[in-house]
Design a protein around this motif. Sequence first.
Motif, PDB file in Angstrom:
ATOM      1  N   PHE B  95      50.974  10.702  -6.635  1.00  0.00           N
ATOM      2  CA  PHE B  95      51.079   9.358  -6.076  1.00  0.00           C
ATOM      3  C   PHE B  95      51.084   9.396  -4.553  1.00  0.00           C
ATOM      4  O   PHE B  95      50.647   8.459  -3.901  1.00  0.00           O
ATOM      5  N   ALA B  97      50.285  10.728  -0.691  1.00  0.00           N
ATOM      6  CA  ALA B  97      49.152  11.290   0.045  1.00  0.00           C
ATOM      7  C   ALA B  97      49.481  12.632   0.687  1.00  0.00           C
ATOM      8  O   ALA B  97      48.590  13.438   0.933  1.00  0.00           O
ATOM      9  N   GLY B 442      54.057   9.671   2.303  1.00  0.00           N
ATOM     10  CA  GLY B 442      52.738   9.119   2.537  1.00  0.00           C
ATOM     11  C   GLY B 442      52.342   8.091   1.509  1.00  0.00           C
ATOM     12  O   GLY B 442      51.459   8.344   0.699  1.00  0.00           O
ATOM     13  N   ALA B 443      53.019   6.950   1.498  1.00  0.00           N
ATOM     14  CA  ALA B 443      52.652   5.849   0.608  1.00  0.00           C
ATOM     15  C   ALA B 443      53.155   4.550   1.240  1.00  0.00           C
ATOM     16  O   ALA B 443      54.349   4.300   1.275  1.00  0.00           O
ATOM     17  N   GLU B 462      55.906   2.428  -7.489  1.00  0.00           N
ATOM     18  CA  GLU B 462      55.250   1.182  -7.865  1.00  0.00           C
ATOM     19  C   GLU B 462      56.271   0.048  -7.805  1.00  0.00           C
ATOM     20  O   GLU B 462      57.405   0.222  -8.230  1.00  0.00           O
ATOM     21  N   ARG B 609      42.577  -0.404   0.063  1.00  0.00           N
ATOM     22  CA  ARG B 609      42.068   0.298  -1.118  1.00  0.00           C
ATOM     23  C   ARG B 609      42.826   1.617  -1.302  1.00  0.00           C
ATOM     24  O   ARG B 609      43.230   1.972  -2.407  1.00  0.00           O
ATOM     25  N   ASP B 610      43.027   2.337  -0.194  1.00  0.00           N
ATOM     26  CA  ASP B 610      43.716   3.623  -0.299  1.00  0.00           C
ATOM     27  C   ASP B 610      45.173   3.469  -0.685  1.00  0.00           C
ATOM     28  O   ASP B 610      45.735   4.331  -1.346  1.00  0.00           O
ATOM     29  N   GLU B 611      45.791   2.403  -0.229  1.00  0.00           N
ATOM     30  CA  GLU B 611      47.236   2.286  -0.391  1.00  0.00           C
ATOM     31  C   GLU B 611      47.653   1.468  -1.601  1.00  0.00           C
ATOM     32  O   GLU B 611      48.838   1.404  -1.926  1.00  0.00           O
ATOM     33  N   SER B 612      46.708   0.817  -2.266  1.00  0.00           N
ATOM     34  CA  SER B 612      47.057   0.085  -3.487  1.00  0.00           C
ATOM     35  C   SER B 612      47.631   1.064  -4.505  1.00  0.00           C
ATOM     36  O   SER B 612      47.076   2.142  -4.710  1.00  0.00           O
ATOM     37  N   CYS B 613      48.735   0.696  -5.132  1.00  0.00           N
ATOM     38  CA  CYS B 613      49.337   1.635  -6.076  1.00  0.00           C
ATOM     39  C   CYS B 613      48.534   1.693  -7.366  1.00  0.00           C
ATOM     40  O   CYS B 613      48.605   2.659  -8.104  1.00  0.00           O
ATOM     41  N   GLY B 614      47.756   0.647  -7.649  1.00  0.00           N
ATOM     42  CA  GLY B 614      46.920   0.663  -8.836  1.00  0.00           C
ATOM     43  C   GLY B 614      47.551   0.024 -10.053  1.00  0.00           C
ATOM     44  O   GLY B 614      46.983   0.054 -11.136  1.00  0.00           O
ATOM     45  N   GLN B 615      48.719  -0.566  -9.868  1.00  0.00           N
ATOM     46  CA  GLN B 615      49.416  -1.107 -11.035  1.00  0.00           C
ATOM     47  C   GLN B 615      48.738  -2.359 -11.577  1.00  0.00           C
ATOM     48  O   GLN B 615      48.533  -2.480 -12.774  1.00  0.00           O
ATOM     49  N   ARG B 620      44.152  -3.507  -7.605  1.00  0.00           N
ATOM     50  CA  ARG B 620      43.513  -2.207  -7.831  1.00  0.00           C
ATOM     51  C   ARG B 620      41.995  -2.303  -7.693  1.00  0.00           C
ATOM     52  O   ARG B 620      41.367  -1.486  -7.035  1.00  0.00           O
ATOM     53  N   VAL B 624      38.921  -2.771  -3.867  1.00  0.00           N
ATOM     54  CA  VAL B 624      37.666  -2.007  -3.873  1.00  0.00           C
ATOM     55  C   VAL B 624      36.482  -2.945  -3.674  1.00  0.00           C
ATOM     56  O   VAL B 624      35.587  -2.686  -2.862  1.00  0.00           O
TER      57      VAL B 624
END
Lengths: 285, 682
Positions: B95, B97, B442-443, B462, B609-615, B620, B624
């Motif tokens: 999770f 960086a 790094g998040a 998250e 885009r890089d920092e979105s946790c994707g939840q 997410r 992009v």
Amino acid sequence: MTAIPLQLPRRLLEFTLDGQETRVPEGSTLLDACRAAGKDIPTLCEGDTLAPKNACRVCVVEVEGARVLAPACSRKAEAGMTVLTDSPRARHSRKIVLELLASSTDLSTTPRAAEWIKEYKAKPERFGPDAARLDEEPKIDNDLYVRDYDKCIQCYKCVDACGEQWQNSFAISVAGRGFDARISTEHDAPLTDSACVYCGNCIEVCPTGALSFKSEFDMREAGTWNEEIQTETTTICAYCGVGCNLTLHVQENEIVKVTSPHDNPVTHGNLCIKGRFGFQHVQER
Amino acid sequence: MDLHFGDSKPTDEERAAVDSLLGLPTSAWEGADDRTDSDLRWARGGREARERRDLLLPGLHAINDRIGWISEGALDYLCRRLTVPPAEAYGVATFYAMFAVKPRPAKVLHVCTDLACASKGSAAVCAGLEERLGAAGSAAGGLVWQPSPCLGLCERAPAALVIQAGVPSDEGSAPQPPAAPGATERVQLGGARPSWPAGANPAGPARAANGVSVTAPLPSSPAGLPVGGQAAEAAPRRYATAVIAPATPEALVLAGAEPAAAPAEPAAALAVPQAGQPGLSLLSRVGVVDPYSLDDYRAHDGYRALRRAFDLGPAGVIREVTDAGLVGRGGAAFPTGRKWQATASQPVRQHYLVCNADESEPGTFKDRVVMEGDPYALIESMTIAGYAVGADRGYLYLRGEYPRALRLLQHAIDQARARGFLGDDILGQGYAFDIEIRRGAGAYICGEETALFNSIEGYRGEPRSKPPFPVESGLFGKPTAENNVETLINVLPILNQGAAAYAAIGTGQSTGPKLFCVSGNVGKPGIYELPFGATLGELLELAEAPDTMRAILLGGAAGGFVRPDELDIPLTFEGTRAAGTTLGSGVVLVLDDTVPLPKMLVRVAEFFRDESCGQCVPCRVGTVRQEEALHRIVDKTGEDAAEDIALLREVGAAMKDASICGLGQTAWSAVESAIDRLGAYK
């Protein structure tokens, strides 16, 4: 005779749902209220046997006075609130969520996805041919089930079912971040090297067919999968004395997969490897 | 749970790294090599074994700091020690960086390419590095360089950070301030943990003493060999960090070759153009006191506010803070007094105080300057806040890219504890409070309050869904007051001057002084302290903004752009809101007409885009799609861009409405303001 467990009576609370005065038991979610009122709200990551994760955001509704939309699956109804399930804002967000998902993921085996895409006039192709997709190959590393991550919408249901909410195996987790996040074992090891016990409870909760029986996957590949001619027979597992319900899905006199009724008080839809996958002896001829 | 481990074994060094944090394993259940008879009779497991999950992140740091990356064997060993399923630990490690789960060189060079650095030539730095070291991400000569999101060094842009993994030394010894600042670079990993009251300690005795610090070799020592190293053996590589700002490719190559020999960072006070001026409140001590000296801090009004707090009692402190009208400075502007009252009134014990020092908003560096210039002020403020909300533990969540702040704060905490300003009986008042630093890795998302709790607890960072709110169910599920660094240090002037005098500063709705981070194309970038109500123009005059301004970004990547003709916007929460923009965390990033705006917008989109946790899906995938659309129109205007701008608006509206947390909800706001306010793409 079916025994209906009595619960403590719950206080009813009153709120306005799409202009209608609605009464629901205290503790109900907005989704419960919508379903009780006969409204059809799309859902993907919501599962009847799991705590809501509200990750997919396809069920968002507008709560008057709130800055942002609320996920109907987890937002509890409150007395006096005014909820709009079909407002332009809510419909817009649902449409975009469907477009974003369909443009990045293979929704071909997601029940009702095509119907919702049509209903909300979603156009996933408008992001262009170069729009990033998951582009994953199916992972086939064991004889029992297939992980086809090209169909995965990262709803966390399999992780929750494998981990603390049901199986307590913790074989899989979400790894990575953002668009690159994937459901993964440790170090992306094959399932056979992981803590997986092959209960298949992740398949049971998967809303998109990303996780499926190897038998179903192979038949789909061969083009012989035909749900229309399948029959479902619910019986009791004979392996041990617990008495789990098995629903046998049979196509052309072959068992093609096994599920369990989610409202069964013993299994809640869960099974073990024997009940889920131990049906070969029935049809070894 | 029935944990399953693979066959991978840790190396001796990996084992030592984990053991330096957790102590030696007490049984084979925990990963000891030899199984004893009692191990066969007693299973170690259950709740007690699992309760140390919050040490997962420090454990990953310990491995990563020592080896440079986290191998299967190392991760498995850490999981055994903490009874954490490997799949979950892998999810946590991937999770962040700053961690790698694939082999990489011990030295990693992070080159900031974010907004402020981009406006000051980070592209040229990257091009120079590509020439000298090869493409980003390719390892050469024991070094790998990679572009990085904002490092919080915007006043000295372009900036870079070198981290060399290696062996800590001086294990167990108390850190000492350097004789002359800058002469010896002291690096401290983890630091001594507070000794929680016996019985209340979830981690057991292993957690008590693991101060690990390292004295990096003096720049003059031959070839960077550690003093006293055995001549016969190869000298171990030492853990070291170096901050290079402003960065040139040449300086970075030199620092990459020998991080410990890199020139010392300039004093934090240089980031404060107003340093030493009369009339400052929050910054009054920066550049005036020695940040290592508790005595110097006390000689400059230090710990006066805490004594006043003890006189007032917890309810009195909350009353003062409420009457002063203090609101959160992190960006959300929630009334601090109300948050504290809500936490204090929860009948459940234990209460926690969490200081959010994870400032990662591009363009924000005020918390770093305060922590580096006046660390005791934050320690005192946290003690007061903890007293007010009834917490006996405070966590200071510091972003991982701030090595000097970590060093100074750990030293300050150790000193305060040694002198009775932290610990079981603070100032003889019978109040027990201690502070533990937790390092981020790094998040950006961990700056979100509930993501920060998950990060401390050893889960993926998250955001949680709210309600329940942190004041009711926060860290470890207990009532928690979480405040940003700047919010907390405002408590000192409130108690020292009294609520009425404090409330007289600023405007009716935004009271007190405010810190602003000015960066980009200005003559005097840095942190400025102004009373609320000063206009944007007044601030930019102090910072010597050029006449050729094209745009000003307020509030960072999550904020919005304004035009150079809008300089009369009052810098208050209500004033910026009325002007249709946001104050956010106080970022004021100036772009002149040489900066290509569409490229900056692509950088903003890349950041999210890089920092979105994707939840959640809107964030997410939406971030992009936003980046793709901005790439398509980077050279287009007018009709050519219209279709993609319409698409951006639609996706942006859904991200704003349907995302779980503030990251997704604001990921489109800077782009939107550039289109609507600046007329980008016209």
